[in-house]
Design a protein around this motif. Structure first.
Motif, PDB file in Angstrom:
ATOM      1  N   ASN A   8       0.872  -1.177   0.000  1.00 37.87           N
ATOM      2  CA  ASN A   8       0.000   0.000   0.000  1.00 37.87           C
ATOM      3  C   ASN A   8       0.911   1.230   0.000  1.00 37.87           C
ATOM      4  OD1 ASN A   8      -1.853   2.026   0.351  1.00 37.87           O
ATOM      5  ND2 ASN A   8      -2.582   1.342   2.346  1.00 37.87           N
ATOM      6  N   MET A  10       0.261   4.231  -0.089  1.00 39.55           N
ATOM      7  CA  MET A  10      -0.234   5.328   0.733  1.00 39.55           C
ATOM      8  C   MET A  10       0.448   5.323   2.101  1.00 39.55           C
ATOM      9  SD  MET A  10      -2.193   7.938   0.475  1.00 39.55           S
ATOM     10  CE  MET A  10      -3.433   7.694  -0.758  1.00 39.55           C
ATOM     11  N   GLU A  11       0.854   4.142   2.594  1.00 35.78           N
ATOM     12  CA  GLU A  11       1.507   4.062   3.903  1.00 35.78           C
ATOM     13  C   GLU A  11       2.811   4.852   3.924  1.00 35.78           C
ATOM     14  OE1 GLU A  11       1.989   0.203   5.689  1.00 35.78           O
ATOM     15  OE2 GLU A  11       0.047  -0.454   4.923  1.00 35.78           O
ATOM     16  N   VAL A  14       2.053   8.679   3.698  1.00 36.70           N
ATOM     17  CA  VAL A  14       1.545   9.229   4.961  1.00 36.70           C
ATOM     18  C   VAL A  14       2.652   9.268   6.012  1.00 36.70           C
ATOM     19  CG1 VAL A  14      -0.036   8.789   6.895  1.00 36.70           C
ATOM     20  CG2 VAL A  14      -0.867   8.679   4.538  1.00 36.70           C
ATOM     21  N   THR A  42      -5.113   8.696   9.792  1.00 33.85           N
ATOM     22  CA  THR A  42      -5.025   9.274   8.455  1.00 33.85           C
ATOM     23  C   THR A  42      -5.245   8.201   7.400  1.00 33.85           C
ATOM     24  OG1 THR A  42      -3.500  10.978   9.250  1.00 33.85           O
ATOM     25  CG2 THR A  42      -3.554  10.597   6.877  1.00 33.85           C
ATOM     26  N   LEU A  43      -4.556   7.073   7.535  1.00 37.66           N
ATOM     27  CA  LEU A  43      -4.694   5.995   6.555  1.00 37.66           C
ATOM     28  C   LEU A  43      -6.112   5.427   6.519  1.00 37.66           C
ATOM     29  CD1 LEU A  43      -1.288   4.222   7.078  1.00 37.66           C
ATOM     30  CD2 LEU A  43      -2.110   5.212   4.928  1.00 37.66           C
ATOM     31  N   PRO A  48      -6.741   3.164  -0.029  1.00 37.79           N
ATOM     32  CA  PRO A  48      -5.430   2.522  -0.186  1.00 37.79           C
ATOM     33  C   PRO A  48      -5.010   2.541  -1.647  1.00 37.79           C
ATOM     34  CG  PRO A  48      -7.137   0.881   0.143  1.00 37.79           C
ATOM     35  CD  PRO A  48      -7.786   2.214   0.313  1.00 37.79           C
TER      36      PRO A  48
END
Length: 90
Positions: A8, A10-11, A14, A42-43, A48
């Protein structure tokens, strides 16, 4: 045969934004618990962005560097920071 990983993206985005933000805002608690709470909150509000190939990763990286993606992450982070500030769990 090599193992195929699903990531992911996005991890990492962030995490990087949270760490940079906390370096520039010393008034906020940057203990591991508060930092992880901010990242998790936030996640949980962002979609994702999973990738499994180098090409997929490149495409997602370009997309996540866009203005709208950055604004979405920052808005989600600001909400998360307010929640953690009001009820820190450290």
């Amino acid at each position: 045969m090599s193992e195929i990983l699903m990531i992911n993206k996005m991890e990492s985005v962030v995490k990087s934004i949270v760490e940079n933000y906390l370096q520039n805002h010393r008034e906020l608690c940057d203990c591991d618990r508060c930092k992880m709470d901010m990242m998790a909150l936030t996640l949980n509000t962002l979609p994702p962005r999973y990738v499994v190939t180098p090409l997929g990763e490149a495409v997602v990286n370009v997309d996540l560097q866009g203005i709208q993606s950055g604004a979405d992450v920052m808005m989600a982070l600001m909400r998360s920071i307010e929640i953690v500030k009001k009820k820190p769990r450290h």
